[in-house]
Motif scaffolding. Sequence first.
Motif, PDB file in Angstrom:
ATOM      1  N   GLU A 133     -17.858 -34.562  60.743  1.00  0.00           N
ATOM      2  CA  GLU A 133     -17.350 -35.861  61.199  1.00  0.00           C
ATOM      3  C   GLU A 133     -16.268 -36.378  60.259  1.00  0.00           C
ATOM      4  N   ALA A 134     -15.459 -37.297  60.776  1.00  0.00           N
ATOM      5  CA  ALA A 134     -14.304 -37.781  60.016  1.00  0.00           C
ATOM      6  C   ALA A 134     -14.703 -38.296  58.636  1.00  0.00           C
ATOM      7  N   GLU A 135     -15.808 -39.046  58.551  1.00  0.00           N
ATOM      8  CA  GLU A 135     -16.221 -39.613  57.271  1.00  0.00           C
ATOM      9  C   GLU A 135     -16.544 -38.514  56.257  1.00  0.00           C
ATOM     10  N   VAL A 136     -17.222 -37.469  56.726  1.00  0.00           N
ATOM     11  CA  VAL A 136     -17.592 -36.359  55.845  1.00  0.00           C
ATOM     12  C   VAL A 136     -16.346 -35.568  55.448  1.00  0.00           C
ATOM     13  N   ALA A 137     -15.479 -35.312  56.413  1.00  0.00           N
ATOM     14  CA  ALA A 137     -14.262 -34.545  56.135  1.00  0.00           C
ATOM     15  C   ALA A 137     -13.348 -35.299  55.164  1.00  0.00           C
ATOM     16  N   LEU A 138     -13.189 -36.599  55.359  1.00  0.00           N
ATOM     17  CA  LEU A 138     -12.333 -37.384  54.471  1.00  0.00           C
ATOM     18  C   LEU A 138     -12.929 -37.477  53.071  1.00  0.00           C
ATOM     19  N   CYS A 139     -14.242 -37.639  53.003  1.00  0.00           N
ATOM     20  CA  CYS A 139     -14.921 -37.642  51.709  1.00  0.00           C
ATOM     21  C   CYS A 139     -14.635 -36.338  50.977  1.00  0.00           C
ATOM     22  N   THR A 140     -14.816 -35.224  51.667  1.00  0.00           N
ATOM     23  CA  THR A 140     -14.575 -33.909  51.072  1.00  0.00           C
ATOM     24  C   THR A 140     -13.117 -33.773  50.629  1.00  0.00           C
TER      25      THR A 140
END
Length: 224
Positions: A133-140
């Motif tokens: 998900e976007a939140e996980v991808a952006l965090c990474t």
Amino acid sequence: MDILDRTMYPTVPTRLLAGVVVPDTPIVTRAIEFAREHCEPYLFNHSMRSWLFSAAVACLKSSPHDAEVLAVSTLLHDIGLAPEFFGPLRFEVEGANAAREFARASGMQERQAQLIWDGVALNSTPSIGLHKEAEVALCTAGIGLDWGGFGYEMLSPSLIAAVLDAYPRLEMKQRFTHAVCRIVESRPETTYDNFARDFGERFVAGYKKPASAVDLLMNSPFKE
């Protein structure tokens, strides 16, 4: 220097921090203070830079996301390196469990808490995290940018300089290496299937993975 369009966060108050517009809510404030309380200064600064870089990447990609989820997951992504959260699991999972409990205690919804868990647990596995998900991808992405310079060229030199000026690295490379090596030395069984193994093989005398994945398959108790 303000590169973020404030309309990305139409439902939450914002503030400008080191040239990046970020959400300014009680949950985000608590996450910052939680990270500050439990992390060494170099690690707290790394967490802050990672959050700012993740928000900047979100702007550049025009990626809709839950701003509080991104903030909490990025700010607390290395909380598992703090002695208070040492446990029998690999440090990313111990940190993910602590971050999820923080989210629940702060009144966040279960879906948000689970996304925070994923962001923390998967931040050092970009081959998975970047495709969630976007939140996980952006965090990474934000963490990877600050940790290893992945995607460094996406951001302007002036923005990177502003973030580094606000939150200096404080010998991040050496101090992070020492932190991971402490885990390798004290809990080697949590490091065999993740990036901490690389630090053990490079820096910790006598460290050796007990078996390869091939050995585990070939020695499994099943007939062909």
